[in-house]
Design a protein around this motif. Structure first.
Motif, PDB file in Angstrom:
ATOM      1  N   LYS A  90      47.650  -1.285  37.895  1.00 61.00           N
ATOM      2  CA  LYS A  90      48.150  -2.340  36.994  1.00 61.00           C
ATOM      3  C   LYS A  90      47.045  -3.316  36.627  1.00 61.00           C
ATOM      4  O   LYS A  90      47.079  -3.933  35.572  1.00 61.00           O
ATOM      5  CB  LYS A  90      49.307  -3.094  37.647  1.00 61.00           C
ATOM      6  N   ALA A  91      46.062  -3.461  37.513  1.00 65.15           N
ATOM      7  CA  ALA A  91      44.942  -4.367  37.264  1.00 65.15           C
ATOM      8  C   ALA A  91      43.762  -3.655  36.595  1.00 65.15           C
ATOM      9  O   ALA A  91      42.690  -4.228  36.451  1.00 65.15           O
ATOM     10  CB  ALA A  91      44.492  -4.997  38.577  1.00 65.15           C
ATOM     11  N   GLY A  92      43.949  -2.374  36.189  1.00 60.61           N
ATOM     12  CA  GLY A  92      42.921  -1.654  35.459  1.00 60.61           C
ATOM     13  C   GLY A  92      42.103  -0.665  36.272  1.00 60.61           C
ATOM     14  O   GLY A  92      41.243   0.026  35.723  1.00 60.61           O
ATOM     15  N   TRP A  93      42.349  -0.565  37.554  1.00 59.11           N
ATOM     16  CA  TRP A  93      41.619   0.380  38.405  1.00 59.11           C
ATOM     17  C   TRP A  93      42.062   1.797  38.085  1.00 59.11           C
ATOM     18  O   TRP A  93      43.231   2.048  37.835  1.00 59.11           O
ATOM     19  CB  TRP A  93      41.914   0.027  39.859  1.00 59.11           C
ATOM     20  N   LYS A  94      41.117   2.744  38.104  1.00 59.08           N
ATOM     21  CA  LYS A  94      41.466   4.141  37.846  1.00 59.08           C
ATOM     22  C   LYS A  94      41.286   5.005  39.083  1.00 59.08           C
ATOM     23  O   LYS A  94      42.140   5.798  39.419  1.00 59.08           O
ATOM     24  CB  LYS A  94      40.633   4.681  36.698  1.00 59.08           C
ATOM     25  N   SER A  95      40.143   4.876  39.742  1.00 53.13           N
ATOM     26  CA  SER A  95      39.875   5.602  40.975  1.00 53.13           C
ATOM     27  C   SER A  95      38.688   4.939  41.668  1.00 53.13           C
ATOM     28  O   SER A  95      37.971   4.145  41.053  1.00 53.13           O
ATOM     29  CB  SER A  95      39.572   7.084  40.710  1.00 53.13           C
ATOM     30  N   TYR A  96      38.502   5.299  42.918  1.00 52.30           N
ATOM     31  CA  TYR A  96      37.378   4.755  43.665  1.00 52.30           C
ATOM     32  C   TYR A  96      36.080   5.163  42.992  1.00 52.30           C
ATOM     33  O   TYR A  96      35.885   6.328  42.648  1.00 52.30           O
ATOM     34  CB  TYR A  96      37.411   5.255  45.108  1.00 52.30           C
ATOM     35  N   ASP A  97      35.177   4.209  42.810  1.00 60.53           N
ATOM     36  CA  ASP A  97      33.906   4.457  42.141  1.00 60.53           C
ATOM     37  C   ASP A  97      32.761   4.119  43.095  1.00 60.53           C
ATOM     38  O   ASP A  97      32.480   2.942  43.325  1.00 60.53           O
ATOM     39  CB  ASP A  97      33.810   3.602  40.883  1.00 60.53           C
ATOM     40  N   PRO A  98      32.098   5.129  43.652  1.00 58.57           N
ATOM     41  CA  PRO A  98      31.009   4.848  44.584  1.00 58.57           C
ATOM     42  C   PRO A  98      29.817   4.159  43.927  1.00 58.57           C
ATOM     43  O   PRO A  98      28.963   3.605  44.622  1.00 58.57           O
ATOM     44  CB  PRO A  98      30.614   6.230  45.121  1.00 58.57           C
ATOM     45  N   ASP A  99      29.758   4.174  42.591  1.00 56.99           N
ATOM     46  CA  ASP A  99      28.661   3.507  41.890  1.00 56.99           C
ATOM     47  C   ASP A  99      28.982   2.055  41.546  1.00 56.99           C
ATOM     48  O   ASP A  99      28.122   1.338  41.033  1.00 56.99           O
ATOM     49  CB  ASP A  99      28.314   4.268  40.612  1.00 56.99           C
ATOM     50  N   ALA A 100      30.202   1.623  41.846  1.00 54.64           N
ATOM     51  CA  ALA A 100      30.580   0.241  41.586  1.00 54.64           C
ATOM     52  C   ALA A 100      29.856  -0.675  42.573  1.00 54.64           C
ATOM     53  O   ALA A 100      29.563  -0.271  43.699  1.00 54.64           O
ATOM     54  CB  ALA A 100      32.088   0.064  41.735  1.00 54.64           C
ATOM     55  N   PRO A 101      29.567  -1.900  42.153  1.00 56.84           N
ATOM     56  CA  PRO A 101      28.949  -2.825  43.107  1.00 56.84           C
ATOM     57  C   PRO A 101      29.950  -3.143  44.228  1.00 56.84           C
ATOM     58  O   PRO A 101      31.162  -3.104  43.997  1.00 56.84           O
ATOM     59  CB  PRO A 101      28.650  -4.067  42.268  1.00 56.84           C
ATOM     60  N   PRO A 102      29.456  -3.430  45.426  1.00 55.20           N
ATOM     61  CA  PRO A 102      30.384  -3.789  46.509  1.00 55.20           C
ATOM     62  C   PRO A 102      31.289  -4.945  46.092  1.00 55.20           C
ATOM     63  O   PRO A 102      30.855  -5.875  45.411  1.00 55.20           O
ATOM     64  CB  PRO A 102      29.464  -4.176  47.662  1.00 55.20           C
ATOM     65  N   TYR A 103      32.534  -4.847  46.476  1.00 56.78           N
ATOM     66  CA  TYR A 103      33.545  -5.864  46.179  1.00 56.78           C
ATOM     67  C   TYR A 103      33.227  -7.125  46.977  1.00 56.78           C
ATOM     68  O   TYR A 103      32.984  -7.058  48.173  1.00 56.78           O
ATOM     69  CB  TYR A 103      34.914  -5.314  46.572  1.00 56.78           C
ATOM     70  N   LYS A 104      33.199  -8.259  46.327  1.00 58.38           N
ATOM     71  CA  LYS A 104      32.955  -9.536  46.996  1.00 58.38           C
ATOM     72  C   LYS A 104      34.304 -10.158  47.356  1.00 58.38           C
ATOM     73  O   LYS A 104      35.076 -10.543  46.478  1.00 58.38           O
ATOM     74  CB  LYS A 104      32.188 -10.502  46.082  1.00 58.38           C
ATOM     75  N   LEU A 105      34.580 -10.221  48.642  1.00 57.73           N
ATOM     76  CA  LEU A 105      35.839 -10.795  49.093  1.00 57.73           C
ATOM     77  C   LEU A 105      35.810 -12.305  48.952  1.00 57.73           C
ATOM     78  O   LEU A 105      34.778 -12.940  49.194  1.00 57.73           O
ATOM     79  CB  LEU A 105      36.100 -10.435  50.557  1.00 57.73           C
ATOM     80  N   THR A 106      36.952 -12.881  48.582  1.00 57.56           N
ATOM     81  CA  THR A 106      37.068 -14.333  48.543  1.00 57.56           C
ATOM     82  C   THR A 106      37.277 -14.850  49.963  1.00 57.56           C
ATOM     83  O   THR A 106      37.599 -14.093  50.879  1.00 57.56           O
ATOM     84  CB  THR A 106      38.273 -14.764  47.680  1.00 57.56           C
ATOM     85  N   GLU A 107      37.107 -16.129  50.147  1.00 52.19           N
ATOM     86  CA  GLU A 107      37.350 -16.732  51.469  1.00 52.19           C
ATOM     87  C   GLU A 107      38.789 -16.476  51.917  1.00 52.19           C
ATOM     88  O   GLU A 107      39.044 -16.211  53.087  1.00 52.19           O
ATOM     89  CB  GLU A 107      37.056 -18.232  51.443  1.00 52.19           C
ATOM     90  N   ALA A 108      39.735 -16.535  50.981  1.00 51.09           N
ATOM     91  CA  ALA A 108      41.145 -16.284  51.321  1.00 51.09           C
ATOM     92  C   ALA A 108      41.348 -14.850  51.788  1.00 51.09           C
ATOM     93  O   ALA A 108      42.092 -14.595  52.743  1.00 51.09           O
ATOM     94  CB  ALA A 108      42.045 -16.581  50.122  1.00 51.09           C
ATOM     95  N   GLU A 109      40.688 -13.889  51.134  1.00 51.52           N
ATOM     96  CA  GLU A 109      40.811 -12.497  51.547  1.00 51.52           C
ATOM     97  C   GLU A 109      40.201 -12.279  52.928  1.00 51.52           C
ATOM     98  O   GLU A 109      40.765 -11.575  53.765  1.00 51.52           O
ATOM     99  CB  GLU A 109      40.138 -11.576  50.522  1.00 51.52           C
ATOM    100  N   ILE A 110      39.057 -12.905  53.177  1.00 48.96           N
ATOM    101  CA  ILE A 110      38.423 -12.788  54.489  1.00 48.96           C
ATOM    102  C   ILE A 110      39.315 -13.395  55.565  1.00 48.96           C
ATOM    103  O   ILE A 110      39.506 -12.814  56.636  1.00 48.96           O
ATOM    104  CB  ILE A 110      37.016 -13.424  54.483  1.00 48.96           C
ATOM    105  N   GLU A 111      39.892 -14.540  55.273  1.00 45.98           N
ATOM    106  CA  GLU A 111      40.800 -15.177  56.232  1.00 45.98           C
ATOM    107  C   GLU A 111      42.001 -14.271  56.516  1.00 45.98           C
ATOM    108  O   GLU A 111      42.422 -14.117  57.663  1.00 45.98           O
ATOM    109  CB  GLU A 111      41.290 -16.517  55.695  1.00 45.98           C
ATOM    110  N   ARG A 112      42.546 -13.632  55.509  1.00 47.20           N
ATOM    111  CA  ARG A 112      43.702 -12.740  55.686  1.00 47.20           C
ATOM    112  C   ARG A 112      43.378 -11.564  56.594  1.00 47.20           C
ATOM    113  O   ARG A 112      44.132 -11.250  57.498  1.00 47.20           O
ATOM    114  CB  ARG A 112      44.190 -12.209  54.330  1.00 47.20           C
TER     115      ARG A 112
END
Length: 193
Positions: free
Chosen positions: A166-188
């Motif tokens: 729903k957010a536009g993702w199609k499949s895992y992309d190993p060439d994508a840059p690493p995802y930067k987690l937000t502080e809220a995501e890290i806390e979760r």
């Protein structure tokens, strides 16, 4: 032999599931854990994992009853960056990367019997902060393993994949840059239960 795989949004849930699996008689050698490196503050400054971090010990478990979690190490996965990993799945994914083979986590999961669409969702979930547990088990113990893992509230990969798409993702992309987690995501993902 079956492979039972689940993804958790919180590292402590996965840790507890590992403890319950081991207490239930599932050998550590049959359990794998892959998690975003942000699951622990001790890995915050670690960007130095490499493809060769698979090293001799990643797939092995420290003996003497130390259990799976004693064997955690860092491994670099394209598109994810450094991950915390232990067990047979980490060795399979790392071996493919070290040998230049395609696949990484997706390929290792598919090779273990996970449907490819779910393997992509699981890999993306790790990229976004999730913790994956995968257990190779005899057919007669597979239901016991599922029940133990389900007690710790894993995420549904179908729902998770739908949310990503729903957010536009199609499949895992190993060439994508690493995802930067937000502080809220890290806390979760670090939050004690």
């Amino acid at each position: 032999m079956q492979t039972v795989t689940k993804i958790y949004d919180n590292y402590e849930r996965a840790q507890r599931a590992v403890g319950d699996l081991e207490a239930g008689g599932i050998p550590s050698s049959q359990i794998s854990l892959l998690a975003n490196r942000n699951v622990s503050a001790k890995y915050d400054d670690r960007d130095d994992a490499s493809k060769t971090a698979a090293g001799a010990g990643l797939g092995a478990v420290i003996g003497g009853g130390a259990g799976l979690l004693a064997g955690l190490g860092l491994l670099a996965i394209p598109g994810v960056g450094p991950i915390v990993a232990a067990g047979w799945l980490a060795s399979t994914a790392a071996g493919a990367l070290a040998g230049g083979a395609a696949g990484g986590v997706v390929g290792a999961l598919v090779e273990a019997g996970v449907p490819e669409d779910q393997a992509h969702v699981y890999s993306e979930a790790i990229r976004r902060g999730g913790t994956l547990l995968s257990v190779k088990t005899d057919d007669d113990r597979a239901e016991k393993v599922r029940m133990i893992l389900d007690r710790h509230e894993p995420l549904d990969p179908v729902t998770l994949g739908d949310d990503y798409r729903k957010a536009g993702w199609k499949s895992y992309d190993p060439d994508a840059p690493p995802y930067k987690l937000t502080e809220a995501e890290i806390e979760r993902i670090r939050r004690p239960l």
